[in-house]
Structure formats: structure tokens, C-alpha cells
Design a protein around this motif. Structure first.
Motif, short mmCIF file in Angstrom:
data_model
loop_
_atom_site.label_atom_id
_atom_site.label_comp_id
_atom_site.label_asym_id
_atom_site.label_seq_id
_atom_site.Cartn_x
_atom_site.Cartn_y
_atom_site.Cartn_z
N MET A 1 0.83 -1.19 0.00
CA MET A 1 0.00 0.00 0.00
C MET A 1 0.88 1.26 0.00
N THR A 2 1.93 1.22 0.78
CA THR A 2 2.81 2.38 0.89
C THR A 2 3.45 2.70 -0.46
N GLU A 3 3.97 1.69 -1.11
CA GLU A 3 4.65 1.92 -2.40
C GLU A 3 3.67 2.45 -3.44
N GLY A 4 2.46 1.94 -3.42
CA GLY A 4 1.46 2.40 -4.38
C GLY A 4 1.08 3.85 -4.18
N ILE A 5 1.10 4.30 -2.93
CA ILE A 5 0.75 5.70 -2.64
C ILE A 5 1.93 6.62 -2.94
N LEU A 6 3.11 6.20 -2.56
CA LEU A 6 4.28 7.07 -2.71
C LEU A 6 4.80 7.16 -4.14
N LEU A 7 4.17 6.46 -5.06
CA LEU A 7 4.56 6.60 -6.47
C LEU A 7 4.43 8.03 -6.95
N PHE A 8 3.48 8.77 -6.37
CA PHE A 8 3.21 10.13 -6.83
C PHE A 8 4.08 11.16 -6.13
N SER A 9 4.91 10.72 -5.20
CA SER A 9 5.80 11.64 -4.51
C SER A 9 6.96 12.01 -5.41
N ALA A 10 7.29 13.28 -5.43
CA ALA A 10 8.42 13.74 -6.24
C ALA A 10 9.74 13.56 -5.52
N GLU A 11 9.70 13.29 -4.24
CA GLU A 11 10.90 13.20 -3.43
C GLU A 11 11.39 11.75 -3.34
N GLY A 12 12.48 11.46 -3.94
CA GLY A 12 13.10 10.16 -3.80
C GLY A 12 12.36 9.01 -4.44
N ASN A 13 11.55 9.28 -5.44
CA ASN A 13 10.79 8.24 -6.11
C ASN A 13 11.59 7.70 -7.29
N PRO A 14 11.82 6.38 -7.35
CA PRO A 14 12.59 5.84 -8.49
C PRO A 14 11.83 5.95 -9.81
N PHE A 15 10.52 6.24 -9.75
CA PHE A 15 9.72 6.35 -10.97
C PHE A 15 9.42 7.81 -11.33
N CYS A 16 10.23 8.74 -10.81
CA CYS A 16 9.95 10.16 -11.02
C CYS A 16 10.09 10.57 -12.49
N PHE A 17 10.81 9.79 -13.27
CA PHE A 17 11.00 10.13 -14.68
C PHE A 17 9.84 9.66 -15.55
N LYS A 18 8.93 8.92 -15.00
CA LYS A 18 7.80 8.39 -15.77
C LYS A 18 6.66 9.40 -15.81
N SER A 19 5.79 9.24 -16.79
CA SER A 19 4.64 10.14 -16.93
C SER A 19 3.59 9.83 -15.87
N ARG A 20 2.68 10.77 -15.68
CA ARG A 20 1.61 10.59 -14.70
C ARG A 20 0.74 9.38 -15.07
N LYS A 21 0.48 9.20 -16.34
CA LYS A 21 -0.33 8.07 -16.79
C LYS A 21 0.33 6.74 -16.40
N TRP A 22 1.66 6.66 -16.54
CA TRP A 22 2.40 5.45 -16.18
C TRP A 22 2.33 5.23 -14.68
N PRO A 143 6.24 5.12 8.36
CA PRO A 143 5.69 5.20 7.00
C PRO A 143 4.35 5.94 6.98
N ALA A 144 3.56 5.81 8.04
CA ALA A 144 2.28 6.52 8.09
C ALA A 144 2.48 8.02 8.07
N LEU A 145 3.49 8.50 8.78
CA LEU A 145 3.77 9.94 8.78
C LEU A 145 4.24 10.42 7.40
N VAL A 146 5.03 9.60 6.73
CA VAL A 146 5.50 9.95 5.38
C VAL A 146 4.31 10.01 4.41
N VAL A 147 3.43 9.02 4.48
CA VAL A 147 2.26 8.99 3.60
C VAL A 147 1.33 10.16 3.90
N MET A 148 1.11 10.43 5.19
CA MET A 148 0.25 11.57 5.56
C MET A 148 0.83 12.87 5.02
N ASN A 149 2.12 13.06 5.14
CA ASN A 149 2.77 14.27 4.64
C ASN A 149 2.64 14.37 3.13
N GLN A 150 2.83 13.26 2.43
CA GLN A 150 2.76 13.28 0.97
C GLN A 150 1.35 13.62 0.49
#
Length: 163
Positions: A1-22, A143-150
Motif C-alpha cells: 500500500m505504501t509503495e502504491g501511494i508514494l509513487l506520486f511523490s516527487a521526493e526520492g521516487n525511483p519512478f519520477c521520470f515516468k509520466s503521470r499516466k504510467w 511510514p504513516a507519517l510519510v504517507v500523511m505528509n505526501q
């Protein structure tokens, strides 16, 4: 669940180079995987209780777990409506995104409380004792605090500070 939510985070996301649709498709995949794993765990728990002839849903952990599963399924249904907006008539698509994010945060916090309540079961307290028990109790909060902040930083209105 955490990884699925944090995909949209711009900070430290390995998928930051991908488009929003991806990112949306990957988010959908992770959350669908979450539902499959949750349903599998739930099925094993019910089967174990049936084999041992124990009663179902008698602890806080089990009640929170079933509530979390229900909230997650409802959240997934909202996500399907966002993925396929023609299924319903929506005139306010951004508002639906806000509702989806808010309900997702509630479901995530319910999952965190469910995990923390597992630490109060007889089995866990017999298995883990001493100071390490407190570490395990507090560990899900980070992780809950990170997700809440994001989520809050992405969806709360940005106010200008004026003097």
C-alpha cells in the motif's frame, strides 16, 4: 500500500521520470496486488479459525482488520471510477481525486492501526518481549507519517503567508 501511494511523490521516487499516466497504472497495479494479498491472508485466517474451531472476529485486531479490508475495497471502487470516469457521470473530476486521496489516507491509517493492534495479541506478546516490543509498536508510525505528509502536501490548498 505504501509503495502504491508514494509513487506520486516527487521526493526520492525511483519512478519520477515516468509520466503521470504510467504512475497511475503502476499505482493501480500495486493496489490491486494489495487487495489480492489481503484477500488471500483473510482467507487463510478464516480457514485457520475453522480448522481450530475458534470463533471469528472476537479481537480488536480482527475487527479492525475486517474494517480495513472493507475500506480498502470501497477505496478501490472509487479508484476504478477515477480510472474509468465514463462509468459514472462526474462533473467535478478534481474533487473526486481529492475524495479518493482522503479516503485512501483513512484506509492507510486504518491499516496502520490494524498492524499496531496485532502487537497486543497474546501470540505477539508471547513471542516478542522487552524493549524490542516498543520498537515494533512504533515502527508502523514512520511510514504513516510519510504517507500523511505526501497526501496532505499534494492535496491541501497552498496558502500564501502574508505579514
Amino acid at each position: 500500500m505504501t509503495e502504491g501511494i508514494l509513487l506520486f511523490s516527487a521526493e526520492g521516487n525511483p519512478f519520477c521520470f515516468k509520466s503521470r499516466k504510467w504512475k497511475v497504472r503502476l499505482h493501480w497495479f500495486f493496489q490491486a496486488l494489495l487487495l489480492v494479498c489481503g484477500a488471500t491472508g483473510f482467507s487463510f485466517m478464516v480457514a485457520s479459525k475453522n480448522i481450530k474451531e475458534h470463533s471469528h472476529f472476537t479481537s480488536w485486531h480482527s475487527l479492525l482488520g475486517i474494517t480495513t479490508m472493507a475500506a480498502t475495497v470501497l477505496q478501490a471502487m472509487c479508484g476504478v471510477f477515477l480510472l474509468f470516469p465514463k462509468l459514472i457521470s462526474t462533473y467535478s473530476f478534481p474533487r473526486w481525486r481529492l475524495y479518493h486521496a482522503t479516503c485512501g489516507l483513512v484506509a492507510y491509517l486504518l491499516a496502520t492501526v490494524t498492524v499496531m493492534s496485532a502487537m497486543f495479541t497474546d501470540w505477539f506478546q508471547a513471542s516478542v518481549t522487552g524493549p524490542i516490543w516498543y520498537i515494533f509498536l512504533l515502527l508502523p508510525l514512520f511510514p504513516a507519517l510519510v504517507v500523511m505528509n505526501q497526501i496532505t502536501s499534494a492535496f491541501l490548498p497552498k496558502k500564501k503567508i502574508t505579514s
